[in-house]
Design a protein around this motif. Structure first.
Motif, PDB file in Angstrom:
ATOM      1  N   ASP A 124       0.802  -1.227   0.000  1.00  0.00           N
ATOM      2  CA  ASP A 124       0.000   0.000   0.000  1.00  0.00           C
ATOM      3  C   ASP A 124       0.838   1.282   0.000  1.00  0.00           C
ATOM      4  OD1 ASP A 124      -2.390  -1.469  -0.016  1.00  0.00           O
ATOM      5  OD2 ASP A 124      -2.427  -1.592   2.168  1.00  0.00           O
ATOM      6  N   ASP A 125       2.086   1.176  -0.417  1.00  0.00           N
ATOM      7  CA  ASP A 125       3.012   2.318  -0.438  1.00  0.00           C
ATOM      8  C   ASP A 125       3.167   2.993   0.919  1.00  0.00           C
ATOM      9  OD1 ASP A 125       4.400   2.510  -2.875  1.00  0.00           O
ATOM     10  OD2 ASP A 125       2.607   3.265  -3.875  1.00  0.00           O
ATOM     11  N   ASP A 126       2.856   2.262   1.996  1.00  0.00           N
ATOM     12  CA  ASP A 126       3.077   2.848   3.320  1.00  0.00           C
ATOM     13  C   ASP A 126       3.703   1.877   4.317  1.00  0.00           C
ATOM     14  OD1 ASP A 126       0.909   1.215   4.025  1.00  0.00           O
ATOM     15  OD2 ASP A 126      -0.468   2.898   4.302  1.00  0.00           O
ATOM     16  N   ARG A 127       4.006   0.653   3.866  1.00  0.00           N
ATOM     17  CA  ARG A 127       4.656  -0.333   4.731  1.00  0.00           C
ATOM     18  C   ARG A 127       5.631  -1.161   3.909  1.00  0.00           C
ATOM     19  NH1 ARG A 127      -0.214  -3.589   5.898  1.00  0.00           N
ATOM     20  NH2 ARG A 127      -0.882  -2.475   4.049  1.00  0.00           N
ATOM     21  N   VAL A 128       6.742  -1.515   4.540  1.00  0.00           N
ATOM     22  CA  VAL A 128       7.724  -2.400   3.937  1.00  0.00           C
ATOM     23  C   VAL A 128       7.783  -3.668   4.783  1.00  0.00           C
ATOM     24  CG1 VAL A 128      10.199  -2.735   3.499  1.00  0.00           C
ATOM     25  CG2 VAL A 128       9.106  -0.558   2.929  1.00  0.00           C
ATOM     26  N   VAL A 129       7.841  -4.788   4.105  1.00  0.00           N
ATOM     27  CA  VAL A 129       7.987  -6.077   4.767  1.00  0.00           C
ATOM     28  C   VAL A 129       9.270  -6.710   4.235  1.00  0.00           C
ATOM     29  CG1 VAL A 129       6.958  -8.344   5.172  1.00  0.00           C
ATOM     30  CG2 VAL A 129       5.487  -6.329   4.927  1.00  0.00           C
ATOM     31  N   VAL A 130      10.256  -6.862   5.097  1.00  0.00           N
ATOM     32  CA  VAL A 130      11.538  -7.459   4.731  1.00  0.00           C
ATOM     33  C   VAL A 130      11.515  -8.923   5.135  1.00  0.00           C
ATOM     34  CG1 VAL A 130      14.032  -7.440   5.170  1.00  0.00           C
ATOM     35  CG2 VAL A 130      12.777  -5.275   4.956  1.00  0.00           C
ATOM     36  N   LEU A 131      11.921  -9.786   4.192  1.00  0.00           N
ATOM     37  CA  LEU A 131      11.959 -11.223   4.451  1.00  0.00           C
ATOM     38  C   LEU A 131      13.406 -11.640   4.695  1.00  0.00           C
ATOM     39  CD1 LEU A 131       9.594 -12.370   1.562  1.00  0.00           C
ATOM     40  CD2 LEU A 131       8.993 -11.642   3.876  1.00  0.00           C
ATOM     41  N   ARG A 132      13.639 -12.349   5.774  1.00  0.00           N
ATOM     42  CA  ARG A 132      14.985 -12.826   6.121  1.00  0.00           C
ATOM     43  C   ARG A 132      15.018 -14.351   6.029  1.00  0.00           C
ATOM     44  NH1 ARG A 132      17.849  -8.172   5.776  1.00  0.00           N
ATOM     45  NH2 ARG A 132      16.984  -6.584   7.147  1.00  0.00           N
ATOM     46  N   PHE A 133      16.010 -14.854   5.316  1.00  0.00           N
ATOM     47  CA  PHE A 133      16.176 -16.290   5.116  1.00  0.00           C
ATOM     48  C   PHE A 133      17.499 -16.742   5.728  1.00  0.00           C
ATOM     49  CE2 PHE A 133      13.463 -14.725   1.753  1.00  0.00           C
ATOM     50  CZ  PHE A 133      12.465 -15.677   1.683  1.00  0.00           C
ATOM     51  N   ASP A 134      17.532 -17.989   6.194  1.00  0.00           N
ATOM     52  CA  ASP A 134      18.788 -18.535   6.691  1.00  0.00           C
ATOM     53  C   ASP A 134      19.584 -19.102   5.507  1.00  0.00           C
ATOM     54  OD1 ASP A 134      17.678 -21.061   6.088  1.00  0.00           O
ATOM     55  OD2 ASP A 134      17.316 -21.574   8.189  1.00  0.00           O
ATOM     56  N   ASP A 135      20.737 -19.693   5.790  1.00  0.00           N
ATOM     57  CA  ASP A 135      21.590 -20.217   4.720  1.00  0.00           C
ATOM     58  C   ASP A 135      20.914 -21.333   3.928  1.00  0.00           C
ATOM     59  OD1 ASP A 135      23.565 -18.417   5.381  1.00  0.00           O
ATOM     60  OD2 ASP A 135      24.707 -19.842   6.606  1.00  0.00           O
ATOM     61  N   GLY A 136      19.964 -22.025   4.549  1.00  0.00           N
ATOM     62  CA  GLY A 136      19.211 -23.074   3.860  1.00  0.00           C
ATOM     63  C   GLY A 136      17.978 -22.553   3.149  1.00  0.00           C
ATOM     64  N   LYS A 137      17.849 -21.239   3.042  1.00  0.00           N
ATOM     65  CA  LYS A 137      16.748 -20.549   2.352  1.00  0.00           C
ATOM     66  C   LYS A 137      15.387 -20.807   2.973  1.00  0.00           C
ATOM     67  CE  LYS A 137      19.541 -18.616  -0.490  1.00  0.00           C
ATOM     68  NZ  LYS A 137      19.881 -17.227  -0.370  1.00  0.00           N
ATOM     69  N   GLN A 138      15.381 -21.042   4.287  1.00  0.00           N
ATOM     70  CA  GLN A 138      14.140 -21.111   5.051  1.00  0.00           C
ATOM     71  C   GLN A 138      13.828 -19.703   5.548  1.00  0.00           C
ATOM     72  OE1 GLN A 138      12.083 -23.636   5.606  1.00  0.00           O
ATOM     73  NE2 GLN A 138      13.327 -25.334   4.901  1.00  0.00           N
ATOM     74  N   LEU A 139      12.571 -19.297   5.451  1.00  0.00           N
ATOM     75  CA  LEU A 139      12.162 -18.006   5.990  1.00  0.00           C
ATOM     76  C   LEU A 139      12.252 -18.066   7.512  1.00  0.00           C
ATOM     77  CD1 LEU A 139      10.957 -15.189   5.390  1.00  0.00           C
ATOM     78  CD2 LEU A 139       8.694 -16.239   5.626  1.00  0.00           C
ATOM     79  N   VAL A 140      13.061 -17.171   8.096  1.00  0.00           N
ATOM     80  CA  VAL A 140      13.266 -17.208   9.540  1.00  0.00           C
ATOM     81  C   VAL A 140      12.796 -15.937  10.242  1.00  0.00           C
ATOM     82  CG1 VAL A 140      15.133 -18.901   9.474  1.00  0.00           C
ATOM     83  CG2 VAL A 140      15.679 -16.459   9.306  1.00  0.00           C
ATOM     84  N   ALA A 141      12.636 -14.853   9.503  1.00  0.00           N
ATOM     85  CA  ALA A 141      12.178 -13.619  10.135  1.00  0.00           C
ATOM     86  C   ALA A 141      11.472 -12.739   9.108  1.00  0.00           C
ATOM     87  CB  ALA A 141      13.348 -12.852  10.748  1.00  0.00           C
ATOM     88  N   VAL A 142      10.505 -12.000   9.597  1.00  0.00           N
ATOM     89  CA  VAL A 142       9.762 -11.039   8.794  1.00  0.00           C
ATOM     90  C   VAL A 142       9.741  -9.740   9.576  1.00  0.00           C
ATOM     91  CG1 VAL A 142       7.524 -10.494   7.760  1.00  0.00           C
ATOM     92  CG2 VAL A 142       8.330 -12.859   7.789  1.00  0.00           C
ATOM     93  N   GLU A 143      10.206  -8.668   8.946  1.00  0.00           N
ATOM     94  CA  GLU A 143      10.262  -7.363   9.608  1.00  0.00           C
ATOM     95  C   GLU A 143       9.297  -6.416   8.911  1.00  0.00           C
ATOM     96  OE1 GLU A 143      14.352  -6.394   9.085  1.00  0.00           O
ATOM     97  OE2 GLU A 143      15.025  -8.025  10.390  1.00  0.00           O
ATOM     98  N   LEU A 144       8.405  -5.828   9.673  1.00  0.00           N
ATOM     99  CA  LEU A 144       7.437  -4.865   9.170  1.00  0.00           C
ATOM    100  C   LEU A 144       7.885  -3.476   9.599  1.00  0.00           C
ATOM    101  CD1 LEU A 144       4.648  -4.191   7.920  1.00  0.00           C
ATOM    102  CD2 LEU A 144       3.664  -4.606  10.194  1.00  0.00           C
TER     103      LEU A 144
END
Length: 176
Positions: A124-144
């Protein structure tokens, strides 16, 4: 709110229900662990197995499209292409048919643009969601993050790469 870390599964999934005007994603990993069983089946020449999750995603995208909310993404193609990206090129039509505007960009074409090496959404042009992956490319964190400076930086990256990206329906891997 500024920046906060979400539960990588439940909170992240719920966040998609908050999209009201637009969603845009930068995808720059060469592969993602979540899809590897599908990639392995494809490499063996076996038919795709449609899951409830797949159907739910297509329904979600079609629902957004029905109310005029765009959902777009740019996927970066590594050099050389990974099996994962070859699979994505071969199987993206369904998402595009549902209403996603998926585009491809070559890694060499974005090398000088200063884009981050992490995946992110701009909602919505007002929030960023950053996706963090570990070395095995598993999603481990989401930052809003809704800090205006952070949102503006991510919008600028989006606006730099979008004109270079080729729509899926126009992209031909043989032209590489």
């Amino acid at each position: 709110m500024s920046r906060r870390t979400l539960n990588a599964a439940e909170d992240f999934a719920a966040l998609f229900q908050t999209v009201r005007r637009s969603s845009w994603r930068w995808e720059c990993q060469g592969w993602y662990a979540v899809d590897m069983p599908d990639v392995e089946r494809w490499l063996r020449g076996e038919p795709a197995v449609e899951t409830d999750e797949d159907r739910a995603w297509v329904d979600y995208i079609a629902g957004l499209r029905a109310v005029g909310v765009p959902f777009a993404r740019v996927r970066m193609l590594t050099d050389p292409l990974t099996d994962y990206l070859r699979w994505m090129l071969a199987t993206t039509d369904r998402n595009v048919d549902a209403g996603e505007d998926i585009r491809w960009v070559e890694q060499r074409d974005v090398a000088g643009l200063g884009l981050p090496d992490y995946d992110f959404y701009v909602f919505d042009d007002d929030r960023v969601v950053v996706l963090r992956f570990d070395d095995g490319k598993q999603l481990v964190a989401v930052e809003l993050d809704d800090d205006p400076g952070v949102v503006r930086q991510h919008q600028q990256w989006r606006d730099r790469v979008w004109p270079l990206a080729i729509p899926h329906t126009d992209y031909r891997a043989g032209d590489r």
